[in-house]
Design a protein around this motif. Structure first.
Motif, PDB file in Angstrom:
ATOM      1  N   MET A   1       0.815  -1.212   0.000  1.00 17.13           N
ATOM      2  CA  MET A   1       0.000   0.000   0.000  1.00 17.13           C
ATOM      3  C   MET A   1       0.852   1.267   0.000  1.00 17.13           C
ATOM      4  N   ILE A   2       2.030   1.196   0.605  1.00 22.22           N
ATOM      5  CA  ILE A   2       2.878   2.389   0.655  1.00 22.22           C
ATOM      6  C   ILE A   2       4.000   2.327  -0.379  1.00 22.22           C
ATOM      7  N   ALA A   3       3.930   1.360  -1.302  1.00 26.68           N
ATOM      8  CA  ALA A   3       4.981   1.223  -2.317  1.00 26.68           C
ATOM      9  C   ALA A   3       5.187   2.503  -3.129  1.00 26.68           C
ATOM     10  N   PRO A   4       4.111   3.202  -3.556  1.00 28.35           N
ATOM     11  CA  PRO A   4       4.349   4.452  -4.308  1.00 28.35           C
ATOM     12  C   PRO A   4       5.163   5.471  -3.526  1.00 28.35           C
ATOM     13  N   MET A   5       4.904   5.581  -2.225  1.00 35.05           N
ATOM     14  CA  MET A   5       5.664   6.510  -1.397  1.00 35.05           C
ATOM     15  C   MET A   5       7.125   6.075  -1.309  1.00 35.05           C
ATOM     16  N   LEU A   6       7.354   4.768  -1.150  1.00 32.91           N
ATOM     17  CA  LEU A   6       8.720   4.253  -1.046  1.00 32.91           C
ATOM     18  C   LEU A   6       9.485   4.472  -2.344  1.00 32.91           C
ATOM     19  N   LYS A   7       8.810   4.274  -3.472  1.00 37.10           N
ATOM     20  CA  LYS A   7       9.451   4.515  -4.772  1.00 37.10           C
ATOM     21  C   LYS A   7       9.814   5.989  -4.911  1.00 37.10           C
ATOM     22  N   ASN A   8       8.913   6.849  -4.505  1.00 39.13           N
ATOM     23  CA  ASN A   8       9.164   8.282  -4.584  1.00 39.13           C
ATOM     24  C   ASN A   8      10.374   8.667  -3.748  1.00 39.13           C
ATOM     25  N   ASP A   9      10.457   8.119  -2.552  1.00 35.89           N
ATOM     26  CA  ASP A   9      11.539   8.494  -1.645  1.00 35.89           C
ATOM     27  C   ASP A   9      12.882   7.944  -2.107  1.00 35.89           C
ATOM     28  N   LEU A  10      12.889   6.710  -2.621  1.00 36.31           N
ATOM     29  CA  LEU A  10      14.134   6.172  -3.167  1.00 36.31           C
ATOM     30  C   LEU A  10      14.581   7.021  -4.352  1.00 36.31           C
ATOM     31  N   TYR A  11      13.638   7.389  -5.198  1.00 29.71           N
ATOM     32  CA  TYR A  11      13.951   8.230  -6.352  1.00 29.71           C
ATOM     33  C   TYR A  11      14.493   9.586  -5.899  1.00 29.71           C
ATOM     34  N   SER A  12      13.948  10.133  -4.831  1.00 28.25           N
ATOM     35  CA  SER A  12      14.385  11.436  -4.346  1.00 28.25           C
ATOM     36  C   SER A  12      15.866  11.442  -3.987  1.00 28.25           C
TER      37      SER A  12
ATOM     38  N   LEU B   1       5.696  10.519  -7.186  1.00 29.96           N
ATOM     39  CA  LEU B   1       4.631  11.236  -6.488  1.00 29.96           C
ATOM     40  C   LEU B   1       4.964  12.724  -6.359  1.00 29.96           C
ATOM     41  N   GLU B   2       6.218  13.014  -6.106  1.00 30.67           N
ATOM     42  CA  GLU B   2       6.608  14.420  -5.978  1.00 30.67           C
ATOM     43  C   GLU B   2       6.373  15.175  -7.277  1.00 30.67           C
ATOM     44  N   ASP B   3       6.662  14.548  -8.403  1.00 30.28           N
ATOM     45  CA  ASP B   3       6.432  15.224  -9.676  1.00 30.28           C
ATOM     46  C   ASP B   3       4.946  15.334  -9.994  1.00 30.28           C
ATOM     47  N   HIS B   4       4.149  14.371  -9.527  1.00 34.38           N
ATOM     48  CA  HIS B   4       2.691  14.526  -9.616  1.00 34.38           C
ATOM     49  C   HIS B   4       2.262  15.783  -8.862  1.00 34.38           C
ATOM     50  N   GLN B   5       2.794  15.960  -7.666  1.00 29.44           N
ATOM     51  CA  GLN B   5       2.410  17.109  -6.843  1.00 29.44           C
ATOM     52  C   GLN B   5       2.867  18.414  -7.484  1.00 29.44           C
ATOM     53  N   ARG B   6       4.051  18.405  -8.069  1.00 27.77           N
ATOM     54  CA  ARG B   6       4.531  19.609  -8.741  1.00 27.77           C
ATOM     55  C   ARG B   6       3.650  19.942  -9.947  1.00 27.77           C
ATOM     56  N   ARG B   7       3.267  18.912 -10.698  1.00 34.55           N
ATOM     57  CA  ARG B   7       2.366  19.130 -11.835  1.00 34.55           C
ATOM     58  C   ARG B   7       1.053  19.730 -11.369  1.00 34.55           C
TER      59      ARG B   7
END
Length: 368
Positions: free
Chosen positions: A147-158, A356-362
């Motif tokens: 369930m939190i995989a998208p957040m984990l992917k975002n943070d690793l990418y960051s 997710l961060e780029d979604h938020q920026r968009r």
């Protein structure tokens, strides 16, 4: 033989996509197609990969007739111009393009024609590194972790996009994604060390969760997507993304600019819709198809937009917007209206493979 219904069924099962089975004519072009992303002894073959955009113009049924002279008149093109390209309307980054009068004219004209825009956007670096998280989540099987995989992917990418050269060096040491069994522990340990160094990039909770994921990874016997893979190959082509659009909009007509590698890729798949051969797409010379030329401009403009979003932190985006000229405000408003109308018609017209961060920026720019 590939039945497109096998490809589209999982997407339709988990998404509400009204009108996806309607009959549209969808013209395409692309931007930032690097064709292949791989690791070399000197880092990535493309130093700073830009967002790949495949997209253009869509219309219910057949599009309005359009000749190049119509474009010349609407956009006040020079007599020497024989084919419309983004450079004929403006140059520079996204902010500069928004301030170009011909970009404003094009966006106004497209909106008045009751057209839609459609696009698929992919961040190649993000797409390349998410296998780390997917490997742990898949092998561990914990529902809460999924369930939190998208957040984990975002943070690793960051932490990995903060310095692309360092990331490329790290991945290259382990012939990523073919890390393999014997080097897996060392690879995860290096990611944990990098996380500690870069912890200031993440909120404390996110830091703890990502550290926990890497601790789980260190205890697993298998990381499925990091073994028995082609070494050093992050992306071996963009054919799958063309295929997704053609399969999802199976009742539409897809008209694409010539791309010989993609043509060969699709031909080799022997695409079928049930038992019938799939014939809903064709590749054409853009010089003979003004709507493909318009799609070139739209894909290019969107490529600049997503590049701006990808490279610009939210506070800097907000500051840039506060300094907009009246023309930039009008052009952005019209671009927003075009995309918003398109999403309302069919949410599948737009598709993102970004963090997710780029979604938020968009969303900070477009409002959705």
């Amino acid at each position: 033989m590939t039945d497109i219904n096998d490809l589209r069924a999982p997407v339709l099962a988990i998404n509400n996509l009204p009108n996806v089975d309607s009959n549209y004519t969808m013209h395409y072009d692309e931007t930032n197609n690097i064709r292949r992303l791989h690791l070399t002894p000197n880092g990535l073959n493309v130093r700073v990969p830009q967002c790949f955009v495949l997209g253009g113009i869509a219309h219910r049924g057949a599009p309005p007739l359009l000749g190049f002279e119509d474009l010349r008149t609407v956009l006040r093109l020079q007599n020497s111009t024989q084919e419309l390209k983004l450079a004929h309307l403006g140059k520079g980054d996204f902010l500069n393009l928004l301030n170009c009068s011909k970009i404003e004219t094009l966006l106004d004209w497209l909106f008045s024609q009751n057209l839609f825009v459609h696009y698929h956007v992919l961040d190649p670096l993000y797409w390349s590194i998410v296998d780390v998280v997917d490997s742990v989540v898949t092998e561990n099987g914990n529902v809460h972790l999924m369930m939190i995989a998208p957040m984990l992917k975002n943070d690793l990418y960051s932490i990995l996009r903060d310095n692309v050269e360092t990331t490329a060096d790290l991945l290259g040491q382990y012939t990523y994604p073919d890390v393999g069994h014997d080097r897996r522990a060392a690879f995860i340990a290096e990611l944990r060390d990098l996380l500690e160094i870069q912890r200031q990039l993440l909120p404390p909770f996110n830091f703890q969760m990502l550290r926990g994921l890497l601790q789980i990874a260190a205890k697993l016997d298998v990381l499925p997507y990091l073994e028995n893979e082609p070494p050093n190959v992050l992306i071996d082509g963009f054919g799958d993304f063309y295929l997704q659009r053609i399969a999802l909009f199976r009742n539409s007509t897809h008209i694409l600019d010539i791309e010989t590698m993609i043509e060969a890729y699709l031909r080799d798949l022997d695409l079928r819709d049930g038992n019938a051969r799939l014939r809903n797409f064709s590749f054409v010379d853009s010089k003979d198809h003004p709507w493909v030329q318009v799609s070139d401009v739209i894909a290019g403009l969107l490529g600049k937009f997503f590049g701006f979003v990808n490279r610009t932190p939210a506070p800097d985006i907000n500051y840039a917007r506060s300094q907009f000229t009246d023309r930039q405000k009008r052009s952005l408003k019209m671009l927003t209206h075009l995309i918003g109308r398109s999403v309302e018609e069919c949410p599948a017209f737009v598709h993102y493979v970004v963090s997710l961060e780029d979604h938020q920026r968009r969303e900070g720019v477009l409002g959705f």
